[in-house]
Design a protein around this motif. Sequence first.
Motif, PDB file in Angstrom:
ATOM      1  N   ASP A 234      15.396 -33.194  94.077  1.00 21.25           N
ATOM      2  CA  ASP A 234      15.599 -31.979  94.883  1.00 21.25           C
ATOM      3  C   ASP A 234      14.435 -31.757  95.842  1.00 21.25           C
ATOM      4  N   TRP A 235      13.232 -32.035  95.359  1.00 25.96           N
ATOM      5  CA  TRP A 235      12.056 -31.810  96.205  1.00 25.96           C
ATOM      6  C   TRP A 235      12.094 -32.714  97.441  1.00 25.96           C
ATOM      7  N   HIS A 236      12.408 -33.979  97.243  1.00 23.85           N
ATOM      8  CA  HIS A 236      12.477 -34.887  98.400  1.00 23.85           C
ATOM      9  C   HIS A 236      13.533 -34.421  99.397  1.00 23.85           C
ATOM     10  N   ARG A 237      14.644 -33.925  98.872  1.00 24.08           N
ATOM     11  CA  ARG A 237      15.675 -33.399  99.776  1.00 24.08           C
ATOM     12  C   ARG A 237      15.159 -32.175 100.521  1.00 24.08           C
ATOM     13  N   SER A 238      14.358 -31.362  99.825  1.00 19.93           N
ATOM     14  CA  SER A 238      13.847 -30.139 100.459  1.00 19.93           C
ATOM     15  C   SER A 238      12.892 -30.459 101.609  1.00 19.93           C
ATOM     16  N   LEU A 239      12.367 -31.688 101.637  1.00 20.84           N
ATOM     17  CA  LEU A 239      11.508 -32.094 102.753  1.00 20.84           C
ATOM     18  C   LEU A 239      12.321 -32.434 103.993  1.00 20.84           C
ATOM     19  N   GLY A 240      13.640 -32.543 103.812  1.00 19.23           N
ATOM     20  CA  GLY A 240      14.496 -32.920 104.926  1.00 19.23           C
ATOM     21  C   GLY A 240      14.930 -34.371 104.910  1.00 19.23           C
ATOM     22  N   LEU A 241      14.529 -35.127 103.877  1.00 19.87           N
ATOM     23  CA  LEU A 241      14.994 -36.518 103.782  1.00 19.87           C
ATOM     24  C   LEU A 241      16.521 -36.496 103.566  1.00 19.87           C
ATOM     25  N   ALA A 242      17.229 -37.322 104.323  1.00 20.98           N
ATOM     26  CA  ALA A 242      18.694 -37.293 104.293  1.00 20.98           C
ATOM     27  C   ALA A 242      19.202 -37.683 102.906  1.00 20.98           C
ATOM     28  N   PRO A 243      20.103 -36.877 102.324  1.00 21.12           N
ATOM     29  CA  PRO A 243      20.599 -37.184 100.971  1.00 21.12           C
ATOM     30  C   PRO A 243      21.167 -38.593 100.832  1.00 21.12           C
ATOM     31  N   ASP A 244      21.821 -39.117 101.864  1.00 20.37           N
ATOM     32  CA  ASP A 244      22.405 -40.463 101.713  1.00 20.37           C
ATOM     33  C   ASP A 244      21.352 -41.568 101.854  1.00 20.37           C
ATOM     34  N   ARG A 245      20.138 -41.211 102.201  1.00 20.81           N
ATOM     35  CA  ARG A 245      19.059 -42.214 102.232  1.00 20.81           C
ATOM     36  C   ARG A 245      18.236 -42.175 100.945  1.00 20.81           C
ATOM     37  N   LEU A 246      18.606 -41.306 100.016  1.00 19.80           N
ATOM     38  CA  LEU A 246      17.867 -41.198  98.748  1.00 19.80           C
ATOM     39  C   LEU A 246      18.763 -41.650  97.608  1.00 19.80           C
ATOM     40  N   GLN A 247      18.200 -42.394  96.662  1.00 20.29           N
ATOM     41  CA  GLN A 247      18.990 -42.774  95.488  1.00 20.29           C
ATOM     42  C   GLN A 247      18.054 -42.999  94.305  1.00 20.29           C
ATOM     43  N   PHE A 248      18.640 -42.919  93.114  1.00 25.57           N
ATOM     44  CA  PHE A 248      17.905 -43.313  91.906  1.00 25.57           C
ATOM     45  C   PHE A 248      18.097 -44.801  91.665  1.00 25.57           C
ATOM     46  N   HIS A 249      17.045 -45.433  91.198  1.00 27.24           N
ATOM     47  CA  HIS A 249      17.179 -46.804  90.724  1.00 27.24           C
ATOM     48  C   HIS A 249      16.686 -46.823  89.283  1.00 27.24           C
ATOM     49  N   GLN A 250      17.568 -47.165  88.353  1.00 27.71           N
ATOM     50  CA  GLN A 250      17.172 -47.204  86.949  1.00 27.71           C
ATOM     51  C   GLN A 250      16.555 -48.555  86.624  1.00 27.71           C
ATOM     52  N   HIS A 251      15.390 -48.530  85.967  1.00 24.19           N
ATOM     53  CA  HIS A 251      14.796 -49.785  85.530  1.00 24.19           C
ATOM     54  C   HIS A 251      15.657 -50.371  84.426  1.00 24.19           C
ATOM     55  N   ASP A 252      16.050 -51.625  84.578  1.00 20.58           N
ATOM     56  CA  ASP A 252      16.784 -52.244  83.475  1.00 20.58           C
ATOM     57  C   ASP A 252      15.762 -52.762  82.459  1.00 20.58           C
ATOM     58  N   PRO A 253      16.209 -53.147  81.272  1.00 18.21           N
ATOM     59  CA  PRO A 253      15.258 -53.502  80.207  1.00 18.21           C
ATOM     60  C   PRO A 253      14.195 -54.517  80.637  1.00 18.21           C
ATOM     61  N   SER A 254      14.512 -55.426  81.567  1.00 16.45           N
ATOM     62  CA  SER A 254      13.529 -56.440  81.961  1.00 16.45           C
ATOM     63  C   SER A 254      12.424 -55.845  82.842  1.00 16.45           C
ATOM     64  N   GLU A 255      12.730 -54.749  83.562  1.00 18.50           N
ATOM     65  CA  GLU A 255      11.724 -54.115  84.421  1.00 18.50           C
ATOM     66  C   GLU A 255      10.872 -53.125  83.649  1.00 18.50           C
ATOM     67  N   LEU A 256      11.402 -52.629  82.539  1.00 23.37           N
ATOM     68  CA  LEU A 256      10.791 -51.532  81.811  1.00 23.37           C
ATOM     69  C   LEU A 256       9.507 -51.980  81.095  1.00 23.37           C
ATOM     70  N   ALA A 257       8.421 -51.200  81.285  1.00 24.17           N
ATOM     71  CA  ALA A 257       7.202 -51.478  80.528  1.00 24.17           C
ATOM     72  C   ALA A 257       7.500 -51.334  79.038  1.00 24.17           C
ATOM     73  N   HIS A 258       6.770 -52.085  78.199  1.00 23.20           N
ATOM     74  CA  HIS A 258       7.131 -52.145  76.774  1.00 23.20           C
ATOM     75  C   HIS A 258       7.061 -50.790  76.087  1.00 23.20           C
ATOM     76  N   TYR A 259       6.193 -49.893  76.605  1.00 22.70           N
ATOM     77  CA  TYR A 259       6.036 -48.596  75.955  1.00 22.70           C
ATOM     78  C   TYR A 259       6.986 -47.557  76.530  1.00 22.70           C
ATOM     79  N   ALA A 260       7.678 -47.894  77.632  1.00 18.75           N
ATOM     80  CA  ALA A 260       8.471 -46.881  78.327  1.00 18.75           C
ATOM     81  C   ALA A 260       9.815 -46.675  77.650  1.00 18.75           C
ATOM     82  N   ARG A 261      10.182 -45.390  77.488  1.00 18.95           N
ATOM     83  CA  ARG A 261      11.486 -45.073  76.910  1.00 18.95           C
ATOM     84  C   ARG A 261      12.572 -45.116  77.972  1.00 18.95           C
TER      85      ARG A 261
END
Lengths: 453, 453
Positions: A234-261
Amino acid sequence: MAVTSTYPDVMDKLVSLCKRRGFIFQSSEVYGGTGSVWDYGPLGVELKKNLKDRWWHAMVRARSDIEGLDAAILMHPRVWEASGHVSGFVDPLVDCRNCKKRFRADDPRIKGTPGTADAQCPACGMKGTLSEPRQFNLMFKTFMGPVEDTASVVYLRPETAQGIFVNFLNVQQSTRQKVPFGIAQIGKAFRNEITPGNFIFRTREFEQMEMQFFVDPESDHMAWFEFWKGHRMDWHRSLGLAPDRLQFHQHDPSELAHYARAAFDIQFDFGGGLGFQEIEGVHHRSDFDLSRHQEFSGKRLEYFDQPANRRYIPFVIETSVGADRTFLALLVNGYREETVPGEEEGRAVLGLHPSLAPIKAGVFPLVKKDGMPEFAERLANELRASFTVFYDESGAIGRRYRRQDEIGTPFCVTVDGQSTADNTVTVRDRDTLLQERIPASAVANFIRERVHP
Amino acid sequence: MAVTSTYPDVMDKLVSLCKRRGFIFQSSEVYGGTGSVWDYGPLGVELKKNLKDRWWHAMVRARSDIEGLDAAILMHPRVWEASGHVSGFVDPLVDCRNCKKRFRADDPRIKGTPGTADAQCPACGMKGTLSEPRQFNLMFKTFMGPVEDTASVVYLRPETAQGIFVNFLNVQQSTRQKVPFGIAQIGKAFRNEITPGNFIFRTREFEQMEMQFFVDPESDHMAWFEFWKGHRMDWHRSLGLAPDRLQFHQHDPSELAHYARAAFDIQFDFGGGLGFQEIEGVHHRSDFDLSRHQEFSGKRLEYFDQPANRRYIPFVIETSVGADRTFLALLVNGYREETVPGEEEGRAVLGLHPSLAPIKAGVFPLVKKDGMPEFAERLANELRASFTVFYDESGAIGRRYRRQDEIGTPFCVTVDGQSTADNTVTVRDRDTLLQERIPASAVANFIRERVHP
């Protein structure tokens, strides 16, 4: 990982605009530059300060459950053993025994397997001269005190987060905060990157805006993770960044640090070949960092929950923004070229949110006579007590408008023949191009209402 | 150079207050600390930000003749050859061949002349083991890129000024400024001091607020020097520093750098044995810096005066403030202990100017019942949109006042039994202790009018 975007590549145009108008200069340019280090010019420093102030307000001042911090860049070297950076923050590199050049082991220009007779050096072209890959630490190293030996080695921090972790109890106890609460910090970090680039996207010296939120591991900590994911997007959108230029990228298990949930990046589409790239990470770091510092320092870093009479090491939800990357995203997102109805020449516009624009208002006399310059300068000086203002009396009025459009100035105030008679001025809107005539005495409030986030 | 002051030494009390209330922590404290490096805690980061924002407003945003800049910490190594830091930024050190310790050659504990048989090591007590003095450079050195050799050495900047000089033409041309004009910057600098100390007075990592003003050498440049001297002294007074604790110290010829035309320090009386010490320097640097960078870079750094059709290298008037030292001056200046009429216990107060105070208002329910906490929390949340606010409902009201006095909070807003009936609250002034009853809806404006510089 090259990805292509449906948005055009405007990077070259921005690099040129940034230098010409004073957003960003190459560091030590008169000496040929410093590798992937950049200086923020007069307009850049204002835009970056406005960006940082918006983050600080949203994450610290406007909240009762987050405290600010400004930890030093130089820290005790054991911090980086505990964090894993001394052993793990490495890139594999290969040397050419012939030409002495170094490369990342995964450099696509290398033919064959380094360390074998087949491998061909991408620089000198010799065969069989490339060494086996060796680990190269990305932390900048220096020496504190007069003696340069292993006992005096300190590092430039490669991230700001550890300054928060080692101060966890100092902050908690001095502020009497109760878990859940957060600690936030803005500051420089340094990474001796082998392949930096893309202007200010990946640099050796950069600025982070990080917040670590401490939660009870026996509470619904994933709910907090989801909360911060949404809040930060929401904060990034509030800066005026276009919603269609923003997305989430989920780390898959191979990218995830060993301690990260769990870990999600917030990505912005930079256009062209760069496409979607990380501007912020929202990471669930479990109790890894505090546990490690407790182990390495021998000092208890547990939180004492008084009502429950229970001691525990909290889980940490981290939100970590790259200030320079977000700055670049704002430029890429805001830049547009367009035709203007009834005019032959088009215009370039930087569509920055008024709260972020380096200059809030241009103030112009329509012509350089009949008291208009004096009237306009007086008004500019009054406004300067509250806002960044640029006074300009040189050249055609249309050209002066264009100069402000290009740097994102949301309002242009023009003093004309009528002004000296009835104390009114026109205010032109950067985006709609509409002009409104208002009393000169109302200009400050007009701007104030519109530059507020 | 120890000097004594008529003001008492409050340093120990402040160090303790700073840690206990979260102004300043020792860096990496859980690991035993990092030598003379400090972290700013939740209250410290707010006070320092307010201080920097006041400087930035006064020196950049409120003026049409000064431009901002944020140059990087890492610069091209030739910068420091040109500036004279590689050859001249040195301290003479002596080694003990027996115990391997190092000392400044002028260490008063050294008996005899280092390098001779008489000299006695202050650490191990051996005679004749001290080496002759050797020059030790105070710049922190690191390596950029994968190879650690002399070609990859870069330094952490020991001052921010050089970032301004090498960007002189970039800034001038991108902003179309005409001489006389200035460039201002806030940023970190690093010095590998051998004898740092006095809390945050002399540290290895510190922050400067510097402005370089470029003037025509054929103009009345000494008038500009006098202007900036007066202007900068006025600014320190505007922060609330007591006029009798501020003085100018003129550099006599032996202190003056060879290129300097004139130099004054602005000193503050820190009390106790420290006494008057520099918090800002106002220096006339002639055309030394730009000339040297022109010589070393081979790039012209002349200004072109179009109307006069004349090229020249401007003279520079520098104003250079230590942000951490001024921060410390504000604490020393503001701290007082006093009795309170009609109360047994005295109080400690931090008399900070409201514009600088980390927390602008404490908001308290008189007691924890009858809807007062809900009323007070609602008010605190409303105020937090505009100001830093601390909500506190724990303990006796007197104790809550004291806690805010000690950290410099200028106003305490109390919600009492009458509030829920007629929507009024009391506002207590930190210094006069007077309480005023005003409508709850008027509190935001009441504070706004008073926190403005």
